[in-house]
Design an enzyme around this catalytic site. Structure first.
Site, short mmCIF file in Angstrom:
data_model
loop_
_atom_site.label_atom_id
_atom_site.label_comp_id
_atom_site.label_asym_id
_atom_site.label_seq_id
_atom_site.Cartn_x
_atom_site.Cartn_y
_atom_site.Cartn_z
N HIS A 62 26.72 -8.04 21.72
CA HIS A 62 27.05 -9.28 22.45
C HIS A 62 28.13 -10.09 21.74
O HIS A 62 28.70 -11.01 22.33
CB HIS A 62 25.79 -10.11 22.74
CG HIS A 62 25.25 -10.91 21.61
ND1 HIS A 62 24.25 -10.45 20.79
CD2 HIS A 62 25.56 -12.16 21.16
CE1 HIS A 62 23.97 -11.38 19.89
NE2 HIS A 62 24.75 -12.43 20.10
N ASP A 72 21.61 -3.85 21.64
CA ASP A 72 22.58 -4.87 21.22
C ASP A 72 23.18 -4.48 19.86
O ASP A 72 22.86 -5.07 18.83
CB ASP A 72 21.89 -6.24 21.16
CG ASP A 72 22.86 -7.38 20.96
OD1 ASP A 72 24.09 -7.14 21.00
OD2 ASP A 72 22.39 -8.52 20.75
N SER A 119 24.55 -14.13 14.82
CA SER A 119 24.46 -12.87 15.56
C SER A 119 25.32 -11.78 14.95
O SER A 119 26.45 -12.04 14.54
CB SER A 119 24.94 -13.08 17.00
OG SER A 119 24.01 -13.83 17.71
#
EC number: 3.4.21.-
Length: 243
Positions: free
Chosen positions: A49, A97, A193
């Site tokens: 992402h 992911d 992230s």
């Protein structure tokens, strides 16, 4: 990182900050909005992402404070040659992911810059890591909707059983690993992230997770969710590193 402390110089020599263009202010320096970890010589492991955005264009390796030059760090900034995003990743969903960035050229290792190991040995590969208290590090928000951190922060969070994690997030599967305290208070957060969830074995660190998602940050009963590295070694990571 919420509830953590500033990392010491040289503690995480494989930490990578991902830099994005701000199209509204193209002359502005990169916006550092995700993390990653250095793999052997010219690859970075991160979250899909983060990698999927076309505005991602540069990485900075082994920095400590993103805004200061007098922090003792010797970071390297480098462009990205190509991105390999997991083929089953869907932007609106959380599964698979994971992504690998190939850098423009090889990175020279030094006392400040070196890669983190993958959990390839059997004892790690078949481990669910329950009972472990891994570290996570990043330049992400210090609280939900709070400011991003200029300084690299670190925190330790205990691994939570997937069964428990499923109570918070219905889509939890075996390909993720969850970590956090029942009372919350310590967690990764937006901006972390793609960064690594790491355990020490003897004096070597291994990356067992990639920061993926969570409900806000550091809330009670809502652990952070990480892509489980051992689930993707043979199917994605190792083949991608050969490209």
């Amino acid at each position: 990182v919420v509830g953590g402390k500033p990392a010491k110089l040289g503690a995480w020599p494989w930490m990578v900050a991902l830099g994005f263009h701000n199209y509204r202010q193209p002359k502005k320096s990169p916006e550092w909005k995700c993390g990653g970890s250095l793999r052997i010589s010219r690859h970075v492991l991160t979250a899909a992402h983060c990698a999927i955005h076309r505005s991602l264009y540069v990485v900075r390796i082994a920095d400590l404070n993103l805004k200061r030059d007098d922090d003792g760090a010797h970071p390297i900034q480098m462009g990205i040659e190509s991105k390999l995003i997991h083929p089953d990743y869907v932007y609106s969903e959380h599964h698979d992911d994971i992504a690998i960035l190939k850098l423009e050229k090889d990175v020279s290792f030094s006392e400040y810059i070196r890669p983190i190991c993958l959990p390839i040995e059997e004892s790690l590969r078949n481990n669910n890591f329950i009972g472990y208290n891994p570290f996570v590090a990043g330049w992400g928000r210090l609280r939900y909707k709070g400011p991003l951190s200029d300084a690299l922060m670190e925190v330790q969070v205990p691994v939570v059983r997937n069964k428990v994690c499923k109570r918070a997030y219905s889509d939890v599967s075996d390909t993720v690993i969850c970590a956090g305290y029942p009372k919350g208070r310590k967690d990764s957060c937006q901006g972390d992230s793609g960064g690594p969830l790491m355990i020490p074995q003897e004096s070597t660190y291994y990356e067992i997770g990639v920061v993926s998602y969570g409900h806000e940050c550091a809330l009670p009963k809502y652990p952070g969710v990480y892509t489980r590295v051992t689930s993707y070694l043979d199917s994605f990571i190792l083949p991608a590193l050969k490209k």
